[in-house]
Design an enzyme around this catalytic site. Sequence first.
Site, PDB file in Angstrom:
ATOM      1  N   CYS A 172     -45.771   4.625 -16.207  1.00  0.00           N
ATOM      2  CA  CYS A 172     -44.733   5.017 -15.261  1.00  0.00           C
ATOM      3  C   CYS A 172     -44.838   4.215 -13.961  1.00  0.00           C
ATOM      4  CB  CYS A 172     -44.848   6.512 -14.966  1.00  0.00           C
ATOM      5  SG  CYS A 172     -43.315   7.229 -14.331  1.00  0.00           S
ATOM      6  N   ASP A 191     -48.633  17.622 -15.099  1.00  0.00           N
ATOM      7  CA  ASP A 191     -49.176  16.747 -14.067  1.00  0.00           C
ATOM      8  C   ASP A 191     -49.983  17.584 -13.076  1.00  0.00           C
ATOM      9  OD1 ASP A 191     -49.634  14.507 -12.527  1.00  0.00           O
ATOM     10  OD2 ASP A 191     -47.543  14.174 -11.977  1.00  0.00           O
TER      11      ASP A 191
END
Length: 206
Positions: free
Chosen positions: A8, A125
């Site tokens: 990412c 996360d």
Amino acid sequence: MRKLIKVCGMTDAGNIRAVEALGVDLMGFIFYPKSPRRCRELPAYLPSTAARTGVFVDADLATISEKCREFGLDWVQLHGHETPGFCREVAALGVKVSKALGVGCAADVEVARAYQDCCDMMLFDTHTPGYGGSGEAFDWSVLDGYDGHLPFLLSGGLSAANAAQAAAFRHPRLAGYDLNSRFESAPGIKDIELIETFIQTVYEQD
């Protein structure tokens, strides 16, 4: 089953090519204005073998739709306070939807129940005010309480240094790993050797 690798925070065409050459499965482009890895313009090269994922934080549907067209997105990752209903609206754009949740305790994992029928994947996360990119890991054992049917990506503080621990983590819905800030030489520029080391370590134990 082989775990997915998502990288990412991509911004640079040459870096995108180099990361894609490693055989990663998904690449993320961040459209959150406050992120140091924000993708400010369309790169001269976009991945052709890795699925393209747009990362948004509480963006409106028009903005998401525009980026879907501009970048040819396959996935939309929603990292803010988006409701299940909004996730359904995004899915109607013709993309797959992943919902990211910040995790600090077992109660945070329970929130995933609301998204089981409107998303294609979850992403867990580290809970942080900055919506990810903190470089800090959370206690993965709290995910033992996740009993949803959607697969999930593990994110937050993953690095080449803890690749063996990540590979040793077991959960029936673990689909793969989301790599970001600890694999960089600068914000938005990924270190190819670090990513390659992580991939090799994970796949040796997969």
